[in-house]
Design a protein around this motif. Structure first.
Motif, mmCIF file in Angstrom:
data_model
loop_
_atom_site.group_PDB
_atom_site.id
_atom_site.type_symbol
_atom_site.label_atom_id
_atom_site.label_comp_id
_atom_site.label_asym_id
_atom_site.label_seq_id
_atom_site.Cartn_x
_atom_site.Cartn_y
_atom_site.Cartn_z
ATOM 1 N N VAL A 56 9.930 1.347 -4.019
ATOM 2 C CA VAL A 56 9.687 2.649 -3.401
ATOM 3 C C VAL A 56 9.076 3.619 -4.401
ATOM 4 N N ALA A 57 8.599 4.732 -3.889
ATOM 5 C CA ALA A 57 8.061 5.803 -4.727
ATOM 6 C C ALA A 57 9.213 6.612 -5.337
ATOM 7 N N ALA A 58 8.868 7.463 -6.292
ATOM 8 C CA ALA A 58 9.873 8.196 -7.062
ATOM 9 C C ALA A 58 10.770 9.051 -6.183
ATOM 10 N N GLU A 59 10.203 9.712 -5.187
ATOM 11 C CA GLU A 59 11.007 10.596 -4.346
ATOM 12 C C GLU A 59 12.076 9.825 -3.581
ATOM 13 N N GLU A 60 11.704 8.672 -3.025
ATOM 14 C CA GLU A 60 12.675 7.868 -2.276
ATOM 15 C C GLU A 60 13.715 7.257 -3.224
#
Length: 231
Positions: free
Chosen positions: A7-11
């Motif tokens: 996943v990306a950093a925010e998730e």
């Protein structure tokens, strides 16, 4: 091996924050358990136990080394240990535990002494300490007809950590016992593995399908023999 979602950093941060809530709950539960432990009843220690140290025979009170609290780990670094290869080594698990004893100056600063005891002779213990690089205090449990320390405190057949306190009149009390998996808290190797993605890699763990896992205990070895094992 099937990995978790990428996943990306925010998730990722959202998932970490969700887990952090549970980690804080666990921390508060451990704090509450420690508070209950401090309220455990004390048991008077009335027998006269005798040990041998590097400088000769000592009493149980001598093990405190002038401090108020005493932690005693019963190790099976001695002849007859079933999973050892004595006289080269003692118990694998007890040896692993001994490798993790920290600099005791910090415990001593809180009026607390920590020692290991076993039924090995001082000559054998000094040899083993030199071989394995252990620096903490070791004492020999001396035989007695009516005061067997390991028998009286439930550590004659299995490792365990007993805790004691003495009062101003040098009366000694037993306050706690931890054994079995309870001792794991003293081994940073396991704590460090628990924060890795693969964990301890033992088959009792709840890990995603396909993760590497072996039976517990079988991967343990003496720290001076890992390079001798067949991959």
């Amino acid at each position: 091996m099937k990995t978790p979602p990428i996943v990306a950093a925010e998730e990722w941060d959202a998932a970490w924050q969700e887990m952090l809530v549970k980690e804080k709950e666990l921390m508060r539960a451990r704090d509450a358990l420690a508070a209950q432990r401090r309220r455990m009843p004390w048991m008077a220690v009335d027998k006269n136990y005798t040990f041998e140290g590097p400088e000769g025979r000592v009493s149980f009170l001598d093990l405190f080394d002038g401090r108020r609290q005493l932690i005693v780990y019963r190790a099976f670094i001695e002849p007859g240990t079933s999973d050892g290869d004595w006289p080269e080594h003692g118990c694998v698990g007890c040896s692993l535990m001994a490798d993790h004893v920290p600099n005791l100056a910090h415990l001593n600063a809180r009026d607390t002494t920590f020692v290991y005891v076993s039924r090995a002779s001082q000559a054998d213990l000094e040899r083993m300490k030199s071989k394995m690089g252990w620096r903490h205090p070791w004492y020999t449990i001396l035989p007695s007809k009516d005061a067997a320390f390991d028998v009286d405190f439930g550590v004659q057949d299995w490792h365990g950590t007993n805790v004691f306190i003495r009062d101003n009149e040098n009366r000694v009390y037993r306050t706690y016992l931890v054994n079995g998996r309870g001792d794991e808290v003293f081994v940073n190797t396991w704590n460090l593995l628990d924060v890795t993605p693969l964990g301890r890699q033992e088959d009792w763990e709840d890990s995603p399908e396909g993760y590497p896992q072996d039976p517990p205990y079988e991967w343990w070895s003496w720290h001076d023999t890992y390079d001798q094992r067949t991959p």
